[in-house]
Design an enzyme around this catalytic site. Sequence first.
Site, PDB file in Angstrom:
ATOM      1  N   LYS A  88     -21.588   3.987 -56.336  1.00 17.47           N
ATOM      2  CA  LYS A  88     -21.326   5.277 -56.993  1.00 17.47           C
ATOM      3  C   LYS A  88     -22.566   6.121 -57.239  1.00 17.47           C
ATOM      4  O   LYS A  88     -22.593   6.970 -58.127  1.00 17.47           O
ATOM      5  CB  LYS A  88     -20.574   5.096 -58.340  1.00 17.47           C
ATOM      6  CG  LYS A  88     -19.337   4.265 -58.289  1.00 17.47           C
ATOM      7  CD  LYS A  88     -18.443   4.559 -57.130  1.00 17.47           C
ATOM      8  CE  LYS A  88     -17.791   5.912 -57.153  1.00 17.47           C
ATOM      9  NZ  LYS A  88     -17.031   6.169 -55.895  1.00 17.47           N
ATOM     10  N   LYS A 309     -14.900  10.940 -52.920  1.00 15.43           N
ATOM     11  CA  LYS A 309     -16.328  11.170 -53.173  1.00 15.43           C
ATOM     12  C   LYS A 309     -16.480  12.580 -53.708  1.00 15.43           C
ATOM     13  O   LYS A 309     -16.136  13.551 -53.027  1.00 15.43           O
ATOM     14  CB  LYS A 309     -17.144  11.018 -51.886  1.00 15.43           C
ATOM     15  CG  LYS A 309     -16.934   9.692 -51.168  1.00 15.43           C
ATOM     16  CD  LYS A 309     -17.454   8.499 -51.959  1.00 15.43           C
ATOM     17  CE  LYS A 309     -16.926   7.192 -51.395  1.00 15.43           C
ATOM     18  NZ  LYS A 309     -17.277   6.025 -52.194  1.00 15.43           N
TER      19      LYS A 309
HETATM   20  P1  A3P Z   1     -18.200  11.017 -58.047  1.00 16.72           P
HETATM   21  O1  A3P Z   1     -17.013  10.925 -57.152  1.00 16.72           O
HETATM   22  O2  A3P Z   1     -18.060  10.268 -59.311  1.00 16.72           O
HETATM   23  O3  A3P Z   1     -18.658  12.451 -58.267  1.00 16.72           O
HETATM   24  P2  A3P Z   1     -20.729   6.313 -53.533  1.00 16.72           P
HETATM   25  O4  A3P Z   1     -20.605   6.900 -52.178  1.00 16.72           O
HETATM   26  O5  A3P Z   1     -21.962   5.468 -53.700  1.00 16.72           O
HETATM   27  O6  A3P Z   1     -19.468   5.643 -53.967  1.00 16.72           O
HETATM   28  O7  A3P Z   1     -20.994   7.501 -54.552  1.00 16.72           O
HETATM   29  C1  A3P Z   1     -20.022   8.463 -54.815  1.00 16.72           C
HETATM   30  C2  A3P Z   1     -20.739   9.625 -55.473  1.00 16.72           C
HETATM   31  O8  A3P Z   1     -21.550  10.287 -54.514  1.00 16.72           O
HETATM   32  C3  A3P Z   1     -19.814  10.701 -55.971  1.00 16.72           C
HETATM   33  O9  A3P Z   1     -19.448  10.337 -57.281  1.00 16.72           O
HETATM   34  C4  A3P Z   1     -20.676  11.967 -55.886  1.00 16.72           C
HETATM   35  O10 A3P Z   1     -21.117  12.428 -57.134  1.00 16.72           O
HETATM   36  C5  A3P Z   1     -21.893  11.521 -55.072  1.00 16.72           C
HETATM   37  N1  A3P Z   1     -22.268  12.400 -53.967  1.00 16.72           N
HETATM   38  C6  A3P Z   1     -23.562  12.682 -53.618  1.00 16.72           C
HETATM   39  N2  A3P Z   1     -23.600  13.519 -52.591  1.00 16.72           N
HETATM   40  C7  A3P Z   1     -22.307  13.777 -52.238  1.00 16.72           C
HETATM   41  C8  A3P Z   1     -21.716  14.584 -51.215  1.00 16.72           C
HETATM   42  N3  A3P Z   1     -22.462  15.277 -50.367  1.00 16.72           N
HETATM   43  N4  A3P Z   1     -20.370  14.638 -51.149  1.00 16.72           N
HETATM   44  C9  A3P Z   1     -19.612  13.942 -52.032  1.00 16.72           C
HETATM   45  N5  A3P Z   1     -20.131  13.141 -53.017  1.00 16.72           N
HETATM   46  C10 A3P Z   1     -21.459  13.059 -53.124  1.00 16.72           C
END
Ligand code: A3P
Length: 383
Positions: A88, A309
Amino acid sequence: MTHMSNYALDRLGSYVFESAVQFLRCWTNLRLETRPPLQLADIYFDLYPEEQDPIWGNPCQDKRHLEIWSKNKSCERLPNFLIIGPQKTGTTALYSFLSIHPAISSNRDSPETFEELQFFSGKNYQKGIDWYMSFFPPPANDNETRYLFEKSANYFDGTLVPQRVHALLPSAHLITILIPPSKRAYSWYHHQRVHNDKAALEFSFHEVITANPRHAPRALRELHNRILQPGMYAHHLERWLALFPPQQLHLVDGERLKSDPILVLNQLQTELKIRPFFDYANHLKYVDQKGFYCQVDSLNKTKCLGQGKGRNYPPMESASLKFLREYYQPENTALEKLFKRLGYPIPSWLEEELGTESQNNPQIPAEEISNNVSSHWENPGSQ
Ligand code: A3P
């Protein structure tokens, strides 16, 4: 020898065994007996239970192993770098953005865990290195340099993972992404709810983080640990640093990855010495509707990460934020020390968490601080 599935690790030739048996027969009254291999294995592991889990070594670092390894196999099918998590923090964004680079390839998807292989962290490890390598493309004949990587976000805090990665990929570069641990915990809680985790649906975020680790019901206790443990960044980073030199560990500021992925990716390729340089400015674009940067394809269409995401959820209650700031304070202090020790600038979110913005940078205006940060992040290995 019968139990050594990683055959290169055995240093005894069979002739030594034969001679030893002959010696015993000739010079002692011992009656030698044997059993079928499976029975022998059971006896062996009863005697040495700690050896039940194999540790896969790197065939290419062992001359004898290489000599007996099939010609079809090659260490070029093992990754050069890993995104180790934690979950996350933006691991999927980094994974998909890196995959756009023409010289970088990731693993193919696993039917069970999709883009994550989760090899070093769970049951898949027992499947062995042939299984792991089969997910990576075979070496190409075109003499082009290419870099292989994989991302499994639960590697970061897995107990056995650093040791396993080090045994198989001692020269791999490790990328970890850090965001405020409280934010990470909150995002993970919502992720669990969407995935119908019973305890996450039953208990509020505040109840989970403040649960008494001794007296709370089991499901709540487990969720409490799973939500908070990965945020012990300094503790986990030290476990990796006990085995890997700091030059192989790359810390990515997850907040910057959201706000300026082009800068982060351009810097990361410099750190990893990836050639040719690929300018992400032409390949990523901020999409208002998504609220994040997305990939731009060859037809100029934008491709954003899926709904999972960048989720929409209400802001964290101030009581939870206050609780988590205090909870993570000792760990965040240790993280700040670790950053200083490694010669990294302190990310602004960490200063905010610790309330040390002005102490660390007494007279420098905020804009200058962020400029300093970016120049430092370019070459952490050279600090
Ligand atoms: P949230 O959905 O809580 O906002 P992971 O891929 O490690 O599971 O992390 C998910 C998190 O990546 C998302 O958390 C979001 O905040 C972050 N993130 C960073 N860059 C992003 C992007 N370009 N598009 C979507 N989410 C992104």
